[in-house]
Design an enzyme around this catalytic site. Sequence first.
Site, PDB file in Angstrom:
ATOM      1  N   ILE A 183       9.578 103.346  -1.792  1.00 44.44           N
ATOM      2  CA  ILE A 183       9.938 104.105  -2.984  1.00 44.44           C
ATOM      3  C   ILE A 183       9.699 105.575  -2.679  1.00 44.44           C
ATOM      4  CG2 ILE A 183       9.368 102.233  -4.578  1.00 44.44           C
ATOM      5  CD1 ILE A 183       6.780 103.782  -5.218  1.00 44.44           C
TER       6      ILE A 183
ATOM      7  N   ASP B  98      22.109 105.710  11.364  1.00 44.40           N
ATOM      8  CA  ASP B  98      22.353 105.318   9.966  1.00 44.40           C
ATOM      9  C   ASP B  98      22.830 106.522   9.157  1.00 44.40           C
ATOM     10  OD1 ASP B  98      22.564 103.499   7.920  1.00 44.40           O
ATOM     11  OD2 ASP B  98      20.471 103.687   7.288  1.00 44.40           O
TER      12      ASP B  98
END
Length: 755
Positions: free
Chosen positions: A497, A605
């Site tokens: 998170i 990525d």
Amino acid sequence: MEVHNSLHCTAPVLSSLQASASGSGTPKKTAASSAAAQNSKQLLDQLSQQQKAQEEAETHSRRDCDSPASSNSEPEKDLDELRDLNGSLTGSGSVGKSNGSLSGASSTTSAPAGTSTPGSANTNGSASGAASLSVVSATAHLKKRITSSRTPTRKAHRIKFYRNGDRFYPGITIPVSNERYRSFESLYEDLTRLLEENVKIPGAVRTIYDMVGKKITALEELEDGQSYVCSCNNENFKKVDYNTSSQPLANLTLANNSRTSSHRLAKLQRPASPLKNGVLNSIAPVPVGGGAAANGSPLNTSRFSERDSVVHPRIVTLIRNGTKPRRIIRLLLNKRNSPSFDHVLTAITQVVRLDTGYVRKVFTLSGVSVLQLSDFFGSDDVFFAYGTERVNTVEDFKLESEEQRAINAIRKTLRTAGTACKGPKPKMPVKSKKAYPPGELKAQAEAQLQASAAPANEDEEQAALLKSTGVEVAELPAAIRDNYTLSQIIGDGNFAIVLKIKDRQTGIPHALKIIDKSKCKGKEHYIDAEVRVMKKLHHPHIISLIMDVDQDTNMYLVLEYVSGGDLFDAITQVTRFSESQSRIMIRHLGSAMSYLHSMGIVHRDIKPENLLVELDDFGNVVQLKLADFGLACEVTEPLYAVCGTPTYVAPEILLEVGYGLKIDVWAAGIILYILLCGFPPFVAPDNQQEPLFDAIISGVYEFPDPYWSDIGDGVRDLIANMLQSDPDVRFTSEDILDHYWTMGNEEIGCGDYSR
């Protein structure tokens, strides 16, 4: 400062000094003897000053002296001997402490009073002359030793360095010594700077080889007068005939003050490409320090200004001379392999591999001979390659049907401007990780504050904020808990998170990424790699790592905060961007990739979710930063792990044939396509992976109308070169920055797209 080369009076020197003293004790001193005494006195003064300086230095530092008294014994002894010598020459004093007292009277032989001694005058005169010569010889010997004691450093080796695989580059010669370079890193830094000023290199110098390919591992292995080869980004040694007969283009010997020179630019400000480090320079290179080239060579300036004005990245098609149907090869030309006409011929030779050897002649499709560098970067993009064989202009320049079909297939992606889009407009893929849209962040924060029922203090507020995340305030590291206040959640993913936090003292916002290790079982090496890579990075278009704290259950990363959110949300809001806005973003992304690739790091990525943007008051993107290095790694050999996000994955990853840095360029090409039209070039119904992967492997896509009708040919050309299925001809990250569209020079053009 310790004197290592101490002065020693040897027995022959001392005897000559004593002889000079006895010769000078006669009543009739010659002019030569007086001059010798004068020289000896001057020498005595020099040695006294040296001893005084030595004593002052030793009062400040005695680290390396086991016996200070013994270290001074020899210079003191020489000094005493010279004092005695000086006294003898002036008729007083004694010579030598260890040799006893020797007066001037006792050293002379005279006849008794009243006795006639024939030839005595001649004897005394010859003795005096011999003594004078001995004194001159002794003083010269001591002066030489004094000079050697003042210059203990050895002479630097002069060594020539070549660029790996470049048979035309004449090399650079620089002095190398242990005093100038304390480590290989400082030598690598200077070699990188010097090579960037003369040739295009793919990154920083990382390895040095000798001329037979042996890796140099220590500075002591570099031999004076020898030549060596510099390799960038862990390239293997390329055994070619290096240009050992040519003289360098300029004298690039480093000055003694080169490390502190105000003309030397920092690495971040010395891009090999104008946009490599996030700064857009003018098209014409501006020499460092004013008018002339940085190394002062007019030849160097003219050569590389021609290259910079003519050469731009492009893919050419080569037809290899031979039996029809002839072999057709594609080759990427850029500023690194095409700084001169001969370099292009060498690059062509390496890919076409003629039976006759080296490529000697090149012709356009219409049969026009290619004679200069600019001919490779004009309107023609198909060329015939010949060796020494005879050219049959009638038959050789006629394409067979099979050859024509192969060339048309290569041009296919550039002939789709008028293709109409069939069916509904393709959609963007689903966001690959959960994140809170900017509009919901405030509402979420307000809801959390209301649910907390006005906590009594800041600690309770933070506890309420963390409650839904599963992280307790007490679990936060003290370094974070004491220095930062927690704010709203700005994103989360499968393993982590992200919270917005503020520095308690400065109020500057940061981002706190909390990685749950329990969700990363078996993938802990990705976390370690992310931290290791980010600690190496310092670039204006890459998110900075400010602090990292590793605990048993969680990894905490304090990161730079970007207020505009990620690019995926921005695309969702505006659907498509203008060419000018897209140019800004691809410049920044290309700059970040070029920096990474120069260090041998691949991101693996790159996607809109991992690109953070800063917006101005009108909603325009003014800054883009690359984030999330969870899959990043250093490339030393081909990689085979299948990873990434399906929409942006390169074909070589799916084919599992090994991949490297250029998979990032493919992903950036997909993003540029999306920015301009709002959907990706490769799509599949309902985002099914197998049809999507088949489309990516095929490499076939279009620029359909009406979504591309108002978009220019320049950016189409850039996208087509970034989305080449063959990684060997795909653009590099530096080529993106060097492309005329990226640099805003669309008048240069790059061929006819209507064919």
